[in-house]
Design an enzyme around this catalytic site. Structure first.
Site, short mmCIF file in Angstrom:
data_model
loop_
_atom_site.label_atom_id
_atom_site.label_comp_id
_atom_site.label_asym_id
_atom_site.label_seq_id
_atom_site.Cartn_x
_atom_site.Cartn_y
_atom_site.Cartn_z
N ARG A 161 -19.88 4.00 1.40
CA ARG A 161 -19.19 4.23 0.13
C ARG A 161 -19.85 3.47 -1.03
NH1 ARG A 161 -14.05 6.42 1.88
NH2 ARG A 161 -13.71 5.95 4.07
N ASP A 194 -24.75 -1.58 7.49
CA ASP A 194 -24.89 -0.28 8.16
C ASP A 194 -25.14 0.84 7.14
OD1 ASP A 194 -24.47 1.36 10.71
OD2 ASP A 194 -23.03 2.30 9.35
N TYR A 223 -25.92 8.88 3.58
CA TYR A 223 -24.90 8.25 2.72
C TYR A 223 -25.31 8.39 1.25
CZ TYR A 223 -22.88 6.27 6.99
OH TYR A 223 -22.30 6.10 8.24
N GLN A 238 -22.04 3.55 18.24
CA GLN A 238 -21.14 3.36 17.10
C GLN A 238 -20.14 4.52 17.12
OE1 GLN A 238 -21.51 3.58 12.33
NE2 GLN A 238 -22.89 2.10 13.23
N SER A 280 -14.96 2.94 10.66
CA SER A 280 -13.65 3.16 10.01
C SER A 280 -12.54 2.34 10.65
CB SER A 280 -13.29 4.66 9.98
OG SER A 280 -14.12 5.36 9.10
N LEU A 340 -10.43 0.49 9.30
CA LEU A 340 -9.19 0.55 8.51
C LEU A 340 -8.75 2.01 8.32
CD1 LEU A 340 -10.14 -2.10 5.75
CD2 LEU A 340 -9.02 -2.46 7.97
N GLY A 343 -10.28 4.40 7.16
CA GLY A 343 -10.69 4.92 5.85
C GLY A 343 -9.68 4.64 4.76
N GLY A 392 -15.73 -0.83 5.95
CA GLY A 392 -16.22 -0.07 4.80
C GLY A 392 -15.73 -0.58 3.46
N1 LIG Z 1 -21.39 6.60 12.73
C1 LIG Z 1 -20.59 7.41 12.08
O1 LIG Z 1 -20.49 8.61 12.39
C2 LIG Z 1 -19.80 6.86 10.93
C3 LIG Z 1 -18.83 7.67 10.29
C4 LIG Z 1 -18.11 7.11 9.23
C5 LIG Z 1 -18.37 5.80 8.82
N2 LIG Z 1 -19.35 5.07 9.45
C6 LIG Z 1 -19.65 3.69 9.04
O2 LIG Z 1 -18.44 2.97 9.01
C7 LIG Z 1 -18.29 2.31 7.75
C8 LIG Z 1 -16.85 2.15 7.43
O3 LIG Z 1 -16.22 3.41 7.26
P1 LIG Z 1 -14.99 3.52 6.27
O4 LIG Z 1 -15.40 3.21 4.87
O5 LIG Z 1 -14.31 4.81 6.53
O6 LIG Z 1 -14.14 2.30 6.86
P2 LIG Z 1 -12.78 1.57 6.65
O7 LIG Z 1 -13.11 0.14 6.66
O8 LIG Z 1 -11.84 2.11 7.66
O9 LIG Z 1 -12.23 2.03 5.22
C9 LIG Z 1 -12.71 1.44 4.06
C10 LIG Z 1 -12.15 2.18 2.88
O10 LIG Z 1 -10.71 2.08 2.89
C11 LIG Z 1 -10.29 1.53 1.65
N3 LIG Z 1 -9.07 0.75 1.91
C12 LIG Z 1 -8.87 -0.13 2.91
N4 LIG Z 1 -7.62 -0.63 2.85
C13 LIG Z 1 -7.02 -0.06 1.81
C14 LIG Z 1 -5.73 -0.16 1.23
N5 LIG Z 1 -4.79 -0.96 1.75
N6 LIG Z 1 -5.48 0.58 0.14
C15 LIG Z 1 -6.42 1.39 -0.38
N7 LIG Z 1 -7.68 1.52 0.11
C16 LIG Z 1 -7.97 0.81 1.20
C17 LIG Z 1 -11.45 0.67 1.19
O11 LIG Z 1 -11.37 0.45 -0.21
P3 LIG Z 1 -11.86 -0.99 -0.85
O12 LIG Z 1 -13.34 -0.94 -0.92
O13 LIG Z 1 -11.18 -1.00 -2.18
O14 LIG Z 1 -11.34 -2.07 0.06
C18 LIG Z 1 -12.62 1.55 1.57
O15 LIG Z 1 -12.80 2.59 0.63
C19 LIG Z 1 -19.06 3.22 6.79
O16 LIG Z 1 -19.44 2.52 5.60
C20 LIG Z 1 -20.25 3.59 7.65
O17 LIG Z 1 -21.20 2.55 7.60
C21 LIG Z 1 -20.04 5.58 10.49
#
Ligand SMILES: NC(=O)c1ccc[n+]([C@@H]2O[C@H](COP(=O)([O-])OP(=O)(O)OC[C@H]3O[C@@H](n4cnc5c(N)ncnc54)[C@H](OP(=O)(O)O)[C@@H]3O)[C@@H](O)[C@H]2O)c1
Length: 292
Positions: free
Chosen positions: A18, A47, A52, A179, A209, A211, A213, A256
């Site tokens: 992101r 990561d 991305y 992962q 993910s 959290l 997402g 994330g």
């Molecule tokens: N291998 C794969 O296929 C794959 C797929 C998807 C992702 N990934 C990896 O995993 C990483 C994490 O994924 P993710 O971003 O989905 O993870 P996440 O940590 O589950 O979610 C993070 C997102 O949720 C938001 N958030 C968290 N708590 C919140 C709340 N209480 N209220 C509002 N927003 C909240 C965060 O905003 P803030 O920034 O404001 O905290 C951020 O945008 C990615 O960056 C990537 O590197 C890998």
């Protein structure tokens, strides 16, 4: 039980999917400051993936490292490839497809190295299992990437046990990790044998993910996390990390969030030893069904 590779030696990996949305971090100096603060906290694994922001996330990160090159030796970089998004499809079909062909993987790794401005990826992952993956030639290419010094370790993402075992059988070096999506909201890998197979084969589990997402704190689970925070002093994000790290093999969450308070909460949670009863209470609430 196979000895587990200690692939990622950090409590958390910071996910950069992101990054392109974080306009306040687009200036290289601002992002370099942000990265430096994470390294000071002991969070030095990042990561990435070629897709991305269609390469923009790696380019932004690379621009920050170019601005502050001394950071390069203090951090570790993961990248992934094999997904070709619809916007990059040059066929008439407008289709997202997977390409694990050796030539494609080589070009992808070179592209990531160039955008990040580094000579080596600490870890390179096949992003999704490709039904057309031909294990022998792919393994030879992955070995060449290691021998050339462009990649230190090879891993996979979103693979089932049979999918990683087929590749592992052809590979001269050990796969370091898988992962996968895993969080309080997505618990399937704990009940379909994936978690046990990874422990048995010595693959480190990286949980993407963690959290959900941003959906973690919605509804009843959010209420329970708040109640548990009152009892334990550990915040909701920290509790989500503690829940993940309680799983055998100690999965490493790929967080994330770019929010400094949430990152600090997550890091504190990595030190928190969750009781079994708390772990199951959160599971029960997240799944909406009683543990039998
Ligand atoms: N291998 C794969 O296929 C794959 C797929 C998807 C992702 N990934 C990896 O995993 C990483 C994490 O994924 P993710 O971003 O989905 O993870 P996440 O940590 O589950 O979610 C993070 C997102 O949720 C938001 N958030 C968290 N708590 C919140 C709340 N209480 N209220 C509002 N927003 C909240 C965060 O905003 P803030 O920034 O404001 O905290 C951020 O945008 C990615 O960056 C990537 O590197 C890998």
């Amino acid at each position: 039980m196979a000895e587990q590779n200690s692939a990622v030696a950090a409590p958390l990996v910071l996910g950069m999917m992101r990054l392109a949305e974080q306009k306040h971090l687009h200036a290289p100096a601002q992002l370099a400051d942000w990265i430096e603060r994470r390294i000071q906290q002991g969070l030095n694994w990042f990561d990435h993936a070629d897709i991305y922001g269609d390469g923009r996330c790696e380019s932004l990160f690379g621009a920050a490292l170019a601005q502050r090159p001394e950071l390069k030796s203090q951090l570790h970089l993961i990248s992934k490839a094999d997904i070709v998004k619809v916007a990059r499809d040059s066929s008439p079909w407008n289709v997202t497809y997977y390409d694990s062909s050796p030539d494609y993987l080589e070009v992808s790794v070179n592209g990531s190295l160039e955008r990040l401005g580094v000579e080596r990826l600490d870890m390179f992952l096949l992003h999704r299992p490709d039904p057309l993956l031909d294990a022998e030639p792919v393994a030879r290419m992955l070995e060449r990437l290691i021998q050339s010094g462009k990649v230190a370790q090879i891993g996979v993402s979103n693979f089932t046990p049979e999918q990683w075992r087929l590749l592992q059988q052809a590979l001269g070096s050990r796969l370091s990790c898988n992962q996968i999506e895993l969080s309080l909201r997505v618990t399937t890998p704990l009940f379909d044998g994936t978690s046990e197979a990874m422990q048995r084969d010595g693959l480190q589990m990286l949980a993407w993910s963690p959290l959900a997402g941003g959906r973690l704190e919605e509804e009843g689970l959010g209420v329970m996390l708040q109640e548990m925070q009152d009892q334990t002093g550990c915040g909701p994000v920290g509790l989500a990390m503690a829940w993940l790290r309680r799983i055998p093999g100690t999965p490493v969450p790929v967080l994330g969030s770019f929010n400094e308070a949430r990152i600090a909460d997550a890091l504190a949670g990595c030190q928190f030893d969750m009781r079994r009863s708390d772990w199951f209470a959160l599971l029960e609430m997240a799944r909406g069904q009683r543990v039998p």
